[in-house]
Design a protein around this motif. Structure first.
Motif, mmCIF file in Angstrom:
data_model
loop_
_atom_site.group_PDB
_atom_site.id
_atom_site.type_symbol
_atom_site.label_atom_id
_atom_site.label_comp_id
_atom_site.label_asym_id
_atom_site.label_seq_id
_atom_site.Cartn_x
_atom_site.Cartn_y
_atom_site.Cartn_z
ATOM 1 N N ALA A 67 -5.629 2.834 -2.699
ATOM 2 C CA ALA A 67 -4.591 1.962 -3.002
ATOM 3 C C ALA A 67 -5.288 0.517 -3.082
ATOM 4 O O ALA A 67 -6.259 0.174 -2.188
ATOM 5 C CB ALA A 67 -3.668 1.743 -1.818
ATOM 6 N N ASP A 68 -5.227 -0.170 -4.372
ATOM 7 C CA ASP A 68 -5.525 -1.567 -4.382
ATOM 8 C C ASP A 68 -4.552 -2.492 -3.861
ATOM 9 O O ASP A 68 -4.685 -3.620 -3.629
ATOM 10 C CB ASP A 68 -5.694 -1.692 -6.156
ATOM 11 C CG ASP A 68 -6.631 -0.888 -6.618
ATOM 12 O OD1 ASP A 68 -7.698 -0.796 -6.028
ATOM 13 O OD2 ASP A 68 -6.410 -0.459 -7.638
ATOM 14 N N ALA A 69 -3.320 -2.131 -3.736
ATOM 15 C CA ALA A 69 -2.158 -2.974 -3.329
ATOM 16 C C ALA A 69 -1.124 -1.948 -2.813
ATOM 17 O O ALA A 69 -1.015 -0.836 -3.273
ATOM 18 C CB ALA A 69 -1.831 -3.821 -4.414
ATOM 19 N N LEU A 70 -0.089 -2.586 -2.013
ATOM 20 C CA LEU A 70 1.257 -1.710 -1.494
ATOM 21 C C LEU A 70 2.148 -2.362 -1.885
ATOM 22 O O LEU A 70 2.401 -3.753 -2.259
ATOM 23 C CB LEU A 70 1.062 -1.817 0.010
ATOM 24 C CG LEU A 70 -0.187 -1.337 0.584
ATOM 25 C CD1 LEU A 70 -0.447 -1.433 2.216
ATOM 26 C CD2 LEU A 70 -0.426 0.164 0.260
ATOM 27 N N LEU A 71 3.109 -1.419 -2.058
ATOM 28 C CA LEU A 71 4.567 -2.188 -2.418
ATOM 29 C C LEU A 71 5.716 -1.256 -1.502
ATOM 30 O O LEU A 71 5.571 0.068 -1.276
ATOM 31 C CB LEU A 71 5.067 -1.760 -3.934
ATOM 32 C CG LEU A 71 6.466 -1.920 -4.338
ATOM 33 C CD1 LEU A 71 6.683 -3.512 -4.229
ATOM 34 C CD2 LEU A 71 6.729 -1.387 -5.728
ATOM 35 N N PHE A 72 6.446 -2.187 -0.711
ATOM 36 C CA PHE A 72 7.419 -1.671 0.267
ATOM 37 C C PHE A 72 8.782 -1.580 -0.197
ATOM 38 O O PHE A 72 9.227 -2.908 -0.507
ATOM 39 C CB PHE A 72 6.930 -2.275 1.653
ATOM 40 C CG PHE A 72 5.779 -2.321 2.169
ATOM 41 C CD1 PHE A 72 5.276 -0.973 2.679
ATOM 42 C CD2 PHE A 72 4.939 -3.435 2.434
ATOM 43 C CE1 PHE A 72 3.941 -0.846 3.369
ATOM 44 C CE2 PHE A 72 3.791 -3.185 3.085
ATOM 45 C CZ PHE A 72 3.210 -1.969 3.366
ATOM 46 N N ALA A 73 9.653 -0.711 -0.003
ATOM 47 C CA ALA A 73 10.837 -0.725 -0.334
ATOM 48 C C ALA A 73 11.461 -0.554 1.291
ATOM 49 O O ALA A 73 11.313 0.242 2.026
ATOM 50 C CB ALA A 73 11.571 0.347 -0.905
ATOM 51 N N CYS A 74 11.987 -1.787 1.635
ATOM 52 C CA CYS A 74 12.169 -1.750 3.117
ATOM 53 C C CYS A 74 13.848 -1.799 3.408
ATOM 54 O O CYS A 74 14.584 -3.119 3.207
ATOM 55 C CB CYS A 74 11.680 -3.353 3.460
ATOM 56 S SG CYS A 74 12.052 -3.812 5.197
ATOM 57 N N PRO A 75 14.323 -0.805 3.804
ATOM 58 C CA PRO A 75 15.917 -0.721 4.128
ATOM 59 C C PRO A 75 15.987 -1.688 5.404
ATOM 60 O O PRO A 75 15.084 -1.871 6.168
ATOM 61 C CB PRO A 75 16.072 0.845 4.423
ATOM 62 C CG PRO A 75 14.872 1.270 4.349
ATOM 63 C CD PRO A 75 13.809 0.583 3.787
ATOM 64 N N LEU A 100 -7.489 0.812 6.035
ATOM 65 C CA LEU A 100 -6.625 1.072 5.095
ATOM 66 C C LEU A 100 -5.711 0.222 4.357
ATOM 67 O O LEU A 100 -5.017 -0.122 3.523
ATOM 68 C CB LEU A 100 -5.950 2.422 5.381
ATOM 69 C CG LEU A 100 -6.656 3.518 5.845
ATOM 70 C CD1 LEU A 100 -5.916 4.836 5.995
ATOM 71 C CD2 LEU A 100 -7.568 4.066 4.397
ATOM 72 N N LEU A 101 -5.407 -0.946 5.345
ATOM 73 C CA LEU A 101 -4.541 -1.877 5.165
ATOM 74 C C LEU A 101 -5.153 -3.270 5.145
ATOM 75 O O LEU A 101 -4.723 -3.957 4.354
ATOM 76 C CB LEU A 101 -3.503 -1.859 6.197
ATOM 77 C CG LEU A 101 -2.721 -0.600 6.610
ATOM 78 C CD1 LEU A 101 -1.846 -0.760 7.721
ATOM 79 C CD2 LEU A 101 -1.932 -0.222 5.303
ATOM 80 N N ALA A 102 -5.932 -3.687 6.071
ATOM 81 C CA ALA A 102 -6.537 -4.976 6.077
ATOM 82 C C ALA A 102 -7.283 -5.765 4.703
ATOM 83 O O ALA A 102 -7.848 -4.934 4.027
ATOM 84 C CB ALA A 102 -7.608 -4.988 7.230
ATOM 85 N N GLY A 103 -6.488 -6.766 4.338
ATOM 86 C CA GLY A 103 -7.088 -7.566 3.077
ATOM 87 C C GLY A 103 -6.284 -6.963 1.927
ATOM 88 O O GLY A 103 -6.529 -7.724 0.872
ATOM 89 N N LYS A 104 -5.439 -6.072 1.913
ATOM 90 C CA LYS A 104 -4.843 -5.719 0.800
ATOM 91 C C LYS A 104 -3.547 -6.496 0.391
ATOM 92 O O LYS A 104 -2.901 -6.984 1.287
ATOM 93 C CB LYS A 104 -4.435 -4.282 0.804
ATOM 94 C CG LYS A 104 -5.381 -3.243 0.707
ATOM 95 C CD LYS A 104 -5.143 -1.624 0.766
ATOM 96 C CE LYS A 104 -6.453 -0.831 0.645
ATOM 97 N NZ LYS A 104 -6.270 0.498 0.589
ATOM 98 N N PRO A 105 -3.490 -6.793 -0.918
ATOM 99 C CA PRO A 105 -2.052 -7.397 -1.267
ATOM 100 C C PRO A 105 -1.077 -6.588 -1.132
ATOM 101 O O PRO A 105 -1.102 -5.135 -1.366
ATOM 102 C CB PRO A 105 -2.484 -7.815 -2.914
ATOM 103 C CG PRO A 105 -3.190 -6.821 -3.067
ATOM 104 C CD PRO A 105 -4.275 -6.750 -1.972
ATOM 105 N N ALA A 106 0.339 -7.163 -0.848
ATOM 106 C CA ALA A 106 1.509 -6.253 -0.729
ATOM 107 C C ALA A 106 2.696 -7.074 -1.267
ATOM 108 O O ALA A 106 2.739 -8.220 -1.367
ATOM 109 C CB ALA A 106 1.584 -5.803 0.701
ATOM 110 N N ALA A 107 3.752 -6.346 -1.728
ATOM 111 C CA ALA A 107 4.826 -6.838 -1.966
ATOM 112 C C ALA A 107 5.922 -6.018 -1.441
ATOM 113 O O ALA A 107 6.006 -4.877 -1.170
ATOM 114 C CB ALA A 107 5.127 -6.952 -3.585
ATOM 115 N N ILE A 108 7.190 -6.764 -1.296
ATOM 116 C CA ILE A 108 8.296 -6.250 -0.360
ATOM 117 C C ILE A 108 9.684 -6.401 -1.197
ATOM 118 O O ILE A 108 9.896 -7.340 -1.809
ATOM 119 C CB ILE A 108 8.511 -6.844 1.004
ATOM 120 C CG1 ILE A 108 7.262 -6.579 1.926
ATOM 121 C CG2 ILE A 108 9.875 -6.301 1.658
ATOM 122 C CD1 ILE A 108 7.274 -7.646 3.174
#
Length: 181
Positions: A67-75, A100-108
């Motif tokens: 993954a280059d970035a993460l997208l979370f669907a957060c209930p 696997l997580l550090a430094g990656k961009p993410a959206a929620i």
């Protein structure tokens, strides 16, 4: 080169509005982006006594590795993060150096009651600080799952939320370019 986004939904129910948000996102990606929705349905709870990672955990970790970035669907469950989402992050964070997580961009994004999972999203942001994920601040996506914006199968119908998701995906792509540029 395409931006590889891994999406993680905190709801395990196939017809959940949160999965509907991710299905809409996957079908409406900006050019140059691909999205994979992780399957957490058979993921065991994190337990440090488990020395051999079960296949569902290996599958998720493999997806996160690419993954280059993460997208979370957060209930929102009881004003906080759903256990399935937190569990996935717990497994991933135990990899050496949090690689696997550090430094990656993410959206929620999230769909829930009247406030549209805002409390859970803020809790998730706190977890992301510790995990050194770089969460996009705006645009935020808060959807009321019970106000007619979704059909009975959890598919997103509301045009305003659809537009917000398209804007968030474009912003995530730009955020990745800014962070990695």
């Amino acid at each position: 080169m395409s931006l590889n986004v891994v999406a993680i939904c905190g709801s395990l129910r196939q017809k959940s509005a949160n999965k509907g948000l991710l299905r809409y996102a996957a079908a409406n990606l900006p050019a140059g982006m691909q999205l994979t929705i992780a399957d957490l349905s058979d993921m065991p709870f994190y337990n440090a006594d488990i020395s051999d990672k079960p296949a569902p955990v290996q599958r998720l970790l493999g997806q996160l590795a690419t993954a280059d970035a993460l997208l979370f669907a957060c209930p929102e469950y009881n004003y906080s993060i759903a256990p399935a989402l937190k569990n996935a992050l717990d497994w991933a964070s135990r990899e050496p150096g949090n690689a696997l997580l550090a430094g990656k961009p993410a959206a929620i994004m999230g769909a829930g009651g009247g406030m549209g999972t805002s409390r859970a999203q803020y809790h998730l942001r706190q977890v992301c600080v510790y995990l050194n994920l770089h969460v996009l601040n705006q645009p935020e996506v808060f959807a009321n799952a019970f106000a007619g914006g979704f059909d009975g199968d959890g598919n997103l119908l509301d045009a305003t939320i659809q537009e917000n998701i398209r804007k968030q995906l474009a912003a995530l792509q730009a955020w990745h370019a800014q962070l990695k540029g």
